[in-house]
Design a protein around this motif. Structure first.
Motif, PDB file in Angstrom:
ATOM      1  N   ASN A 304      -6.009  43.465 -35.272  1.00 50.34           N
ATOM      2  CA  ASN A 304      -6.612  44.791 -35.439  1.00 50.34           C
ATOM      3  C   ASN A 304      -7.927  44.681 -36.199  1.00 50.34           C
ATOM      4  N   ARG A 305      -7.852  44.319 -37.485  1.00 52.52           N
ATOM      5  CA  ARG A 305      -9.084  44.108 -38.248  1.00 52.52           C
ATOM      6  C   ARG A 305      -9.346  42.619 -38.467  1.00 52.52           C
ATOM      7  N   VAL A 306      -8.398  41.758 -38.032  1.00 54.37           N
ATOM      8  CA  VAL A 306      -8.573  40.306 -38.135  1.00 54.37           C
ATOM      9  C   VAL A 306      -8.972  39.744 -36.772  1.00 54.37           C
ATOM     10  N   ILE A 307      -9.995  38.891 -36.768  1.00 53.12           N
ATOM     11  CA  ILE A 307     -10.481  38.216 -35.567  1.00 53.12           C
ATOM     12  C   ILE A 307     -10.154  36.734 -35.700  1.00 53.12           C
ATOM     13  N   ARG A 308      -9.572  36.168 -34.669  1.00 57.55           N
ATOM     14  CA  ARG A 308      -9.275  34.732 -34.695  1.00 57.55           C
ATOM     15  C   ARG A 308     -10.314  33.984 -33.869  1.00 57.55           C
ATOM     16  N   ILE A 309     -10.846  32.895 -34.425  1.00 62.89           N
ATOM     17  CA  ILE A 309     -11.752  32.029 -33.671  1.00 62.89           C
ATOM     18  C   ILE A 309     -11.257  30.591 -33.792  1.00 62.89           C
ATOM     19  N   GLY A 310     -11.732  29.744 -32.909  1.00 60.25           N
ATOM     20  CA  GLY A 310     -11.371  28.334 -32.964  1.00 60.25           C
ATOM     21  C   GLY A 310     -12.089  27.558 -31.893  1.00 60.25           C
ATOM     22  N   SER A 311     -11.819  26.265 -31.825  1.00 59.96           N
ATOM     23  CA  SER A 311     -12.392  25.418 -30.785  1.00 59.96           C
ATOM     24  C   SER A 311     -11.529  24.181 -30.654  1.00 59.96           C
ATOM     25  N   SER A 319     -17.811  16.325 -28.102  1.00 59.11           N
ATOM     26  CA  SER A 319     -18.830  16.256 -27.056  1.00 59.11           C
ATOM     27  C   SER A 319     -18.619  17.329 -25.995  1.00 59.11           C
ATOM     28  N   VAL A 320     -17.365  17.712 -25.777  1.00 55.03           N
ATOM     29  CA  VAL A 320     -17.035  18.745 -24.792  1.00 55.03           C
ATOM     30  C   VAL A 320     -16.851  20.052 -25.554  1.00 55.03           C
ATOM     31  N   ARG A 321     -17.896  20.863 -25.612  1.00 53.10           N
ATOM     32  CA  ARG A 321     -17.894  22.036 -26.481  1.00 53.10           C
ATOM     33  C   ARG A 321     -17.318  23.260 -25.777  1.00 53.10           C
ATOM     34  N   CYS A 322     -16.383  23.906 -26.438  1.00 50.45           N
ATOM     35  CA  CYS A 322     -15.831  25.184 -25.970  1.00 50.45           C
ATOM     36  C   CYS A 322     -15.086  25.819 -27.135  1.00 50.45           C
ATOM     37  N   GLY A 323     -15.353  27.095 -27.381  1.00 50.57           N
ATOM     38  CA  GLY A 323     -14.667  27.823 -28.435  1.00 50.57           C
ATOM     39  C   GLY A 323     -14.042  29.083 -27.895  1.00 50.57           C
ATOM     40  N   TYR A 324     -13.472  29.887 -28.796  1.00 49.80           N
ATOM     41  CA  TYR A 324     -12.865  31.139 -28.347  1.00 49.80           C
ATOM     42  C   TYR A 324     -12.910  32.179 -29.458  1.00 49.80           C
ATOM     43  N   ILE A 325     -12.816  33.437 -29.035  1.00 46.21           N
ATOM     44  CA  ILE A 325     -12.670  34.583 -29.926  1.00 46.21           C
ATOM     45  C   ILE A 325     -11.470  35.384 -29.432  1.00 46.21           C
ATOM     46  N   ALA A 326     -10.578  35.754 -30.345  1.00 50.12           N
ATOM     47  CA  ALA A 326      -9.458  36.641 -30.014  1.00 50.12           C
ATOM     48  C   ALA A 326      -9.518  37.850 -30.944  1.00 50.12           C
TER      49      ALA A 326
END
Length: 474
Positions: A304-311, A319-326
């Motif tokens: 709700n008010r917390v955003i999760r990020i990671g990679s 070398s293989v870059r990709c992340g995410y936002i939830a």
């Protein structure tokens, strides 16, 4: 002081805010009455200053609304953004940019116990090569076209199943794939922040949080970090006094301390955040290094008010870059547009497909289990060898590859880092992690890069030299 001098001071203050990017193109200037109070002058003086700036074309008046920064004039008035100058009072020789550059640009002969990633030999290279061979037979479109704006649905669904193991329930429309974990944080800063906003971070914290926030021209405030999370009393006091709009943290295997958020602290943080309307970004990049999942703010809050990020740069490949936002679905919609504007789409389709291939295969879980066991032994061995030199771990983490250590008395970590670099060893001194510059007696060690005995020889020699120098000075 005459009125002309007062008018000039008001004009200079506005010019400085534009040059420093506190006020940007199209931004509304402070109201005449409020800025008069800020500057300690009469409203008529501010009116005269604003009129003169409007005559110069730097700002423009909008009837019934106020004054705004002119689009063309603000661009020419802005000074070039120099992040190195913005890092004062850090010692430029060993500030976050120095640590990053030395680690990234070092040749193979340089030892890097201060870097933030695992050695290449520790990564699942066999699985990566197998996935690359598979992708070489993929459709031409995968190899040549742009990807879609959210990233591949299959990878997003796989992430959701992994979130569920941490107690986070979400849907595919709550996940956005990005070019990297750093880009995920940058997108969120663009979305949530304006220059001059106040942002709360841990003290100490991952040094690139500070570097990125300074690029966004915000005010940074620190909260002391303990072995169970941020100091709750200090956290609540900062929220009441400073009114930050955003808090950025690692909950699991905190960088640099390796500490883990306790359930009690997590609940109090969320209660305080709700009371003060605070948004939280929880960087969960080290989640897979935990022996079992710990408390997650995102799980307790329900995104709700917390955003999760990671990679995947710590566990699969840098070398293989990709992340995410939830996060909330309505925020994802806005972030998609922002990613299109800044990156014209999501992550590289090849990178995303490669990561999906490895994560979906049966070898990844085995790789992580072996890696966790290897790090248990390596953390213990490294701690013992450091303690022999008088370098004491502040806390023994339950996972991961960092040790946050206190140096012997009379040894400054920045001086130690400078001395070690001359011997071909890159270290990460404490104050690059501390917004209050209160960690000069600490150093972060990457245990996976502390296997070469030469590391300890360099440390021993440098410590002895610094202590001798200190003794003669006193």
């Amino acid at each position: 002081m005459d009125s002309k001098t007062r008018t000039g001071e008001v004009m200079a203050a506005i010019r400085q805010r534009i040059a420093g990017r506190v006020l940007g193109s199209g931004d509304r200037l402070p109201s005449i009455r409020s800025f008069a109070g800020t500057m300690g002058v009469s409203p008529s003086t501010v009116v005269e200053a604003y009129d003169r700036l409007a005559a110069e074309g730097l700002i423009r008046a909008q009837r019934g609304s106020g004054f705004y920064v002119s689009t063309s004039a603000s661009t020419s008035a802005m000074a070039p953004l120099k992040l190195a100058e913005a890092t004062a009072p850090l010692d430029r020789a060993v500030d976050p940019f120095w640590v990053s550059r030395q680690s990234l640009d070092a040749d193979a002969a340089v030892l890097k116990p201060g870097c933030g990633w695992l050695p290449a030999a520790w990564m699942p290279n066999t699985a990566l090569r197998r996935a690359l061979r598979s992708l070489s037979r993929a459709d031409d479109a995968l190899l040549s076209d742009y990807g879609n704006t959210r990233g591949p649905l299959l990878l997003r669904r796989l992430l959701l199943s992994r979130f569920a193991e941490d107690g986070i329930q979400a849907s595919p429309d709550q996940v956005l794939l990005t070019g990297s974990g750093t880009q995920a944080l940058d997108l969120l800063c663009r979305f949530l922040l304006r220059p001059g906003d106040t942002v709360l971070i841990d003290d100490p914290c991952y040094f690139n949080f500070q570097a990125l926030l300074r690029a966004h021209r915000v005010r940074i405030v620190g909260v002391p970090y303990t072995t169970t999370g941020p100091d709750v009393a200090a956290f609540e006091a900062v929220l009441a006094a400073e009114k930050p709009c955003l808090y950025i943290t690692n909950s699991a295997l905190h960088n640099p301390t390796g500490a883990t958020l306790s359930p009690q602290v997590a609940h109090r943080l969320l209660n305080a955040a709700a009371l003060h309307d605070l948004t939280i970004i929880e960087d969960d990049i080290f989640a897979d290094f935990e022996p079992e999942p710990s408390s997650r703010l995102a799980a307790l809050d329900g995104l709700n008010r917390v955003i999760r990020i990671g990679s995947f740069s710590k566990t699969l490949s840098s070398s293989v870059r990709c992340g995410y936002i939830a996060c909330r679905p309505d925020w994802i919609e806005a972030l998609v547009d922002l990613q299109v504007a800044t990156n014209f789409g999501g992550p590289s389709p090849v990178a995303a497909a490669l990561i999906l291939e490895v994560l979906a295969g049966g070898s990844y879980r085995k790789h992580m289990e072996e890696l966790r066991q290897k790090l248990v032994r390596t953390r213990r061995q490294t701690a013992e060898r450091l303690q022999y030199l008088g370098i004491a771990p502040w806390h023994m983490p339950r996972g991961g590859f960092y040790l946050w250590c206190r140096l012997p008395d009379a040894v400054d970590s920045a001086e130690l880092a400078q001395s070690a670099l001359a011997k071909g060893v890159v270290l990460a001194p404490g104050n690059v992690f501390s917004v209050t510059q209160s960690a000069g007696a600490f150093m972060r060690f990457n245990v996976a890069h502390c296997q070469d005995p030469a590391v300890y020889g360099v440390l021993s020699g440098a410590i002895e030299t610094l202590r001798t120098h200190h003794y003669h000075q006193t």
